[in-house]
Design an enzyme around this catalytic site. Structure first.
Site, PDB file in Angstrom:
ATOM      1  N   SER A   1       0.908  -0.831  -0.423  1.00  0.00           N
ATOM      2  CA  SER A   1      -0.087  -0.210   0.162  1.00  0.00           C
ATOM      3  C   SER A   1       0.761   1.112   0.083  1.00  0.00           C
ATOM      4  O   SER A   1       2.114   1.149   0.560  1.00  0.00           O
ATOM      5  CB  SER A   1      -0.914   0.415   0.759  1.00  0.00           C
TER       6      SER A   1
ATOM      7  N   TYR B   1      -2.089   1.549  10.450  1.00  0.00           N
ATOM      8  CA  TYR B   1      -1.858  -0.123   9.615  1.00  0.00           C
ATOM      9  C   TYR B   1      -0.750   0.204   8.582  1.00  0.00           C
ATOM     10  O   TYR B   1      -0.048  -0.650   8.359  1.00  0.00           O
ATOM     11  CB  TYR B   1      -3.227   0.858   8.809  1.00  0.00           C
TER      12      TYR B   1
END
Length: 251
Positions: free
Chosen positions: A144, A157
Site C-alpha cells: 500500500s 496500518y
C-alpha cells in the site's frame, strides 16, 4: 507453467475473499488461468467467491488458511504445492483496523501488525521456498502507498504495510536469479468493503484497476507496481516533505 506472456495457468490466493485478489483472478481466468486455490478462513463468503470463479470456467478449490496461525502455514501451503506447480501466489490478506480504537486498545493494534506483517512474513517465506523448489513462479504482494510514510491518521496500518513492503523487496532481492519473480503492488485508496464509509482520498482506484495493473506488471516482469501510476511521483514528493511541514498537513 506460465504462458508466453508471463501469465499464470495456476494461481494461489492467500486471502481468498479479498476484492482486489478476486478481481485479479477474474481477469487472469479470462486470459489463461485455469486452476485457482482460494486460501482463507472457512466462511460462506469464501465459498461464494469460489463459486463465482467456477462460473468463469476455472477449477477452483478452497483451502482453510489463517494468517494469524503461522505454525500451520507450512503444512497448509505444502498441501497445495504438493498437488502440482503453482505459477503465481498472490498474497492479498490484510486488515485496515480502526486507528482511534487501536490506539486506545493496543491488543487490536497488535492484531493489525500480526495480520499484515508477521502473518505475511510467514506465508511469504513458505510460498517463496516452494516456488524456488519448483524453479519458477511469481509471488505478488499487495502492499500500500500507506507504507511509504507513516501518517497521523493511520500510522498503525501504515507501519505494518511499511514492514511488509520492505520485507517483500528484500525477499525479491534474495530470490533474484532463482527463477522466482517477486512483485510488490502499491495501490492508493481502493474503493472496497475495507474502505466503505471512509472519506475518499485523491487518486482513488478500484479493485479492477489494480487487477489490470497486476496483469501489466506480470507481462513486463515488473518488481514494483503503483496504482494509479501517478502515485509514484506523489509519494516521492511526500517522502521529502520536511517533518515539521508534514505534521501540519491534513493527512
Amino acid at each position: 507453467m506460465k504462458d508466453a506472456f508471463g501469465l499464470p495457468q495456476s494461481l494461489l490466493i492467500l486471502g481468498g475473499t479479498s476484492e482486489i485478489a478476486l478481481a485479479t483472478a477474474r481477469r487472469l481466468i479470462t486470459r489463461r488461468t485455469r486452476a485457482v486455490w482460494l486460501a482463507g478462513r472457512p466462511s460462506p463468503r469464501l465459498e461464494q467467491a469460489a463459486e463465482g470463479l467456477r462460473a468463469l470456467g476455472a477449477d477452483v478449490r478452497t483451502v482453510a488458511f489463517d494468517a494469524l496461525d503461522p505454525e500451520s502455514h507450512e503444512a497448509v501451503l505444502g498441501k497445495v504445492f504438493a498437488e502440482g506447480d503453482v505459477d503465481m501466489v498472490l498474497l492479498a490478506f490484510g486488515i485496515l483496523g480502526d486507528q482511534a480504537r487501536d490506539e486506545r486498545e493496543p491488543a487490536n493494534a497488535v492484531r493489525v501488525a500480526q495480520t499484515n506483517y508477521t502473518g505475511a512474513v510467514s506465508a511469504g517465506l513458505v510460498s517463496a521456498r516452494a516456488l524456488q523448489t519448483q524453479g519458477h513462479g511469481s509471488l505478488v504482494v499487495l502492499s500500500s502507498v500507506a507504507g511509504e510514510r507513516a501518517r497521523r491518521s493511520n500510522f498503525i496500518y501504515g507501519s505494518s504495510k511499511a514492514g511488509l513492503d520492505a520485507f517483500a523487496q528484500g525477499l525479491g532481492d534474495a530470490l533474484h536469479g532463482t527463477g522466482v519473480h517477486v512483485m510488490v503492488v502499491r495501490p492508493g485508496f481502493v474503493r472496497s468493503r475495507m474502505t466503505a464509509g471512509l472519506d475518499e482520498a485523491p487518486l482513488a482506484t478500484t479493485p479492477e484497476a489494480v487487477a489490470a495493473a497486476v496483469e501489466g506488471g506480470l507481462r513486463r516482469r515488473a518488481e514494483t507496481v503503483w496504482v494509479p501510476g501517478a502515485l509514484r511521483l506523489v509519494m516521492s514528493a511526500m517522502r521529502h516533505v520536511p517533518r515539521a511541514v508534514f505534521r501540519r498537513l491534513p493527512v
